[in-house]
Design an enzyme around this catalytic site. Structure first.
Site, PDB file in Angstrom:
ATOM      1  N   GLY A   1       0.769  -1.238   0.000  1.00 29.28           N
ATOM      2  CA  GLY A   1       0.000   0.000   0.000  1.00 29.28           C
ATOM      3  C   GLY A   1       0.800   1.289   0.000  1.00 29.28           C
ATOM      4  O   GLY A   1       0.225   2.364  -0.120  1.00 29.28           O
TER       5      GLY A   1
ATOM      6  N   HIS B   1     -10.446  -8.403   0.486  1.00 33.57           N
ATOM      7  CA  HIS B   1      -9.136  -8.935   0.087  1.00 33.57           C
ATOM      8  C   HIS B   1      -9.203 -10.447   0.255  1.00 33.57           C
ATOM      9  O   HIS B   1      -9.296 -10.946   1.374  1.00 33.57           O
ATOM     10  CB  HIS B   1      -8.039  -8.334   0.971  1.00 33.57           C
ATOM     11  CG  HIS B   1      -6.680  -8.943   0.781  1.00 33.57           C
ATOM     12  ND1 HIS B   1      -5.564  -8.210   0.497  1.00 33.57           N
ATOM     13  CD2 HIS B   1      -6.264 -10.231   0.843  1.00 33.57           C
ATOM     14  CE1 HIS B   1      -4.521  -9.010   0.390  1.00 33.57           C
ATOM     15  NE2 HIS B   1      -4.916 -10.244   0.599  1.00 33.57           N
TER      16      HIS B   1
ATOM     17  N   ARG C   1       6.182 -16.105  -1.205  1.00 36.81           N
ATOM     18  CA  ARG C   1       6.718 -16.579   0.080  1.00 36.81           C
ATOM     19  C   ARG C   1       5.632 -17.297   0.882  1.00 36.81           C
ATOM     20  O   ARG C   1       4.446 -17.245   0.534  1.00 36.81           O
ATOM     21  CB  ARG C   1       7.184 -15.376   0.909  1.00 36.81           C
ATOM     22  CG  ARG C   1       6.018 -14.439   1.193  1.00 36.81           C
ATOM     23  CD  ARG C   1       6.311 -13.355   2.200  1.00 36.81           C
ATOM     24  NE  ARG C   1       5.083 -12.668   2.607  1.00 36.81           N
ATOM     25  CZ  ARG C   1       4.465 -11.730   1.915  1.00 36.81           C
ATOM     26  NH1 ARG C   1       4.941 -11.321   0.769  1.00 36.81           N
ATOM     27  NH2 ARG C   1       3.339 -11.188   2.359  1.00 36.81           N
TER      28      ARG C   1
HETATM   29  C1  MV4 Z   1      -6.582  -1.517  -4.602  1.00 43.15           C
HETATM   30  C2  MV4 Z   1      -7.686  -0.988  -3.894  1.00 43.15           C
HETATM   31  C3  MV4 Z   1      -8.755  -0.518  -4.622  1.00 43.15           C
HETATM   32  N1  MV4 Z   1      -8.736  -0.564  -5.982  1.00 43.15           N
HETATM   33  N2  MV4 Z   1      -6.619  -1.541  -5.951  1.00 43.15           N
HETATM   34  C4  MV4 Z   1      -3.633  -2.013  -0.891  1.00 43.15           C
HETATM   35  C5  MV4 Z   1      -2.381  -2.784  -0.781  1.00 43.15           C
HETATM   36  C6  MV4 Z   1      -2.166  -3.477  -2.069  1.00 43.15           C
HETATM   37  N3  MV4 Z   1      -1.787  -4.833  -1.854  1.00 43.15           N
HETATM   38  C7  MV4 Z   1      -3.450  -3.351  -2.809  1.00 43.15           C
HETATM   39  N4  MV4 Z   1      -4.264  -2.410  -2.093  1.00 43.15           N
HETATM   40  C8  MV4 Z   1      -5.419  -1.945  -2.625  1.00 43.15           C
HETATM   41  N5  MV4 Z   1      -5.506  -1.990  -3.985  1.00 43.15           N
HETATM   42  C9  MV4 Z   1      -7.663  -1.070  -6.600  1.00 43.15           C
HETATM   43  N6  MV4 Z   1      -7.653  -1.093  -7.949  1.00 43.15           N
HETATM   44  C10 MV4 Z   1      -7.624  -0.961  -2.494  1.00 43.15           C
HETATM   45  C11 MV4 Z   1      -6.489  -1.423  -1.858  1.00 43.15           C
HETATM   46  C12 MV4 Z   1      -6.527  -1.383  -0.412  1.00 43.15           C
HETATM   47  C13 MV4 Z   1      -6.518  -2.541   0.352  1.00 43.15           C
HETATM   48  C14 MV4 Z   1      -6.403  -3.795  -0.224  1.00 43.15           C
HETATM   49  C15 MV4 Z   1      -6.400  -4.930   0.540  1.00 43.15           C
HETATM   50  C16 MV4 Z   1      -6.539  -4.841   1.910  1.00 43.15           C
HETATM   51  C17 MV4 Z   1      -6.651  -3.628   2.517  1.00 43.15           C
HETATM   52  C18 MV4 Z   1      -6.636  -2.461   1.764  1.00 43.15           C
HETATM   53  C19 MV4 Z   1      -6.750  -1.222   2.374  1.00 43.15           C
HETATM   54  C20 MV4 Z   1      -6.751  -0.092   1.617  1.00 43.15           C
HETATM   55  C21 MV4 Z   1      -6.637  -0.164   0.227  1.00 43.15           C
END
Ligand code: MV4
Length: 447
Positions: free
Chosen positions: A165, A208, A291
């Site tokens: 993030g 997620h 991992r």
């Molecule tokens: C995103 C999203 C919304 N739309 N991508 C945050 C970390 C990275 N691994 C991917 N993340 C996100 N990608 C799109 N196109 C929102 C997040 C995100 C998030 C994702 C998973 C778990 C918690 C989160 C918290 C805030 C934003």
């Protein structure tokens, strides 16, 4: 099979790897910083080597020191655990160049997935569903605006070298593009030494959901179902569960088969996790972790498969000993990450553990290096224990989890146990009705 393995990590995961090795008749070598001389992972290992002073960059990230320890101890293989050097392709390469086996994927596969654009392009060729966005890096504000107009606002700017993030910026409309673009680039440069960024459509309320895969690099690959990791605070997972309350068996099998077929096509060797955002019944691949993950025990609880043992087996050149139809998903599991932190402000509070009484009983597992009298050093991650509870149903799991959190005594320091009690008392959590923003709304945006 290996005779001796060096564990290039600390804390609960070093213990977890030691236990798998011990059951397989493999000798273990712990490495530790001067701050960790009294750590449980050092006490349990057959041998230990001090590799440097407390800061991680001088010890657990010190590649020459770790390779020297491996040479002196005469190991066959090195297990990197999670964090530290676990997704460092140069480390994996150096390990192999010194004649040791890296217990993980090839350096090429690590590097491929470490570049989030290459990972997405690869995922596209494999037929995985993607978030709409830029096909490659975005070089100008005009490109951000053009994409926003094409795929619809808001969009999200992400770092190519990212993950976790950092360097992400939401852009609401064309007016916000210039500021977000330069901020994202600057943050990416500061965090990763690489200012390359790309753009995706912003999903407002996803979950997620990640798929665990296991592959032998010899034509056999399986998936071990999903974990719902939507409960995060500042991109740190807090509580994870398997299966996801949001998926049914058809959805699980569909995305799981797709993930397993993908790593089979790549000839991937090792364990891996494909991360998806899930919203309105659709999956969107975002990245792949090459991992073992912190939350792997909930997958072990619902499949009965020892993921660390399988990692070691495939790294040694053994083929998978089972196929997809041998994998049976049973019951429900939840992991609570217990951190040495104030449960309201989340300020780290290392200190000496005055009293340690972990819970027990049917369906209760605690992975932790804590013991009474242990002084938690202030230099590392604040996670000090994982409580993993399973049951035949989600409700049974929740009853057991409530009881286990009540039983857990960690005296002398503040921990996030009260936070977990609060989370699992919420009706929305009990109903499985949450997304990636739910926890931050519950705890507020405290520092
Ligand atoms: C995103 C999203 C919304 N739309 N991508 C945050 C970390 C990275 N691994 C991917 N993340 C996100 N990608 C799109 N196109 C929102 C997040 C995100 C998030 C994702 C998973 C778990 C918690 C989160 C918290 C805030 C934003």
């Amino acid at each position: 099979m290996f005779d001796k393995v060096l564990i290039a990590n600390r804390g609960e995961i070093a213990l977890r790897i030691h236990r798998a090795c011990r059951e397989m008749g493999i000798q273990t070598v712990a490495v530790h910083s001067t701050a960790d001389s009294d750590a449980m992972h050092v006490r349990l290992a057959d041998e230990s080597v001090c590799i440097g002073p407390p800061p991680a960059r001088d010890s657990y990230l010190n590649i020459p020191a770790i390779l020297s320890a491996a040479t002196i101890a005469g190991v066959d293989a090195i297990h990197p655990g999670y964090g530290f050097l676990s997704e460092n392709a140069r480390f994996a390469e150096a390990v192999e160049a010194h004649g040791f086996t890296f217990i993980g994927p090839t350096p090429q596969h690590i590097a491929m997935m470490g570049d989030k654009i290459v990972a997405k392009q690869t995922a596209k060729t494999l037929g995985l569903p993607l978030v709409p966005g830029s096909p490659g890096p975005v070089e100008s504000v005009d490109e951000v605006v053009a994409l926003g107009e094409e795929i619809g606002w808001p969009v999200l700017i992400k770092a190519v070298a990212g993950g976790g993030g950092r360097g992400m910026k939401v852009v609401e409309d064309a007016d916000g593009a210039a500021e977000a673009f330069s901020l994202a680039r600057a943050e990416a440069q500061a965090a990763f030494g690489n200012n390359s960024v790309y753009v995706e459509k912003y999903l407002a309320r996803p979950r997620h959901i990640e798929i665990q895969v296991l592959s032998d690099g010899q034509g056999s690959s399986v998936h071990l179902g999903e974990r719902d990791c939507s409960l995060q605070r500042r991109h740190q997972k807090v509580l994870e569960e398997a299966p996801s309350p949001a998926l049914n068996r058809e959805q699980r099998n569909m995305i799981g088969e797709l993930a397993a077929a993908s790593v089979r096509t790549l000839n991937y060797r090792g364990v891996g996790t494909l991360e998806f955002l899930y919203q309105d019944g659709e999956f969107y691949f975002i990245e792949m972790n090459t991992r073992l993950q912190v939350e792997h025990p909930i997958t072990e609880a619902v499949t009965g498969i020892d993921l660390v043992r399988e990692q070691i087996r495939v790294a040694s050149g053994a083929p998978l000993g089972f196929t997809q139809k041998d994998i049976v998903f049973q019951g429900h599991a939840i992991e609570c990450r217990i951190n040495a932190e104030n449960p309201e402000t989340f300020a780290p509070c290392p200190g000496t553990v005055a009293d340690y009484h972990p819970p027990g009983g049917l369906g209760v597992r605690v992975d932790s290096g804590l013991y009474t009298g242990y002084a938690i050093p202030p230099f590392y991650d604040s996670m000090v224990a994982k409580l993993i509870v399973s049951g035949r149903t989600r409700n049974e799991c929740l009853m057991r989890l409530r009881r286990s959190l009540d039983e857990f005594v960690i005296g002398g320091i503040e921990t996030t146990i009260p936070l977990h009690k609060r989370i699992i008392a919420q009706q929305a959590f009990i109903d499985g009705d949450y997304d990636i923003h739910w926890l931050e709304k519950l705890v507020g945006l405290k520092s």
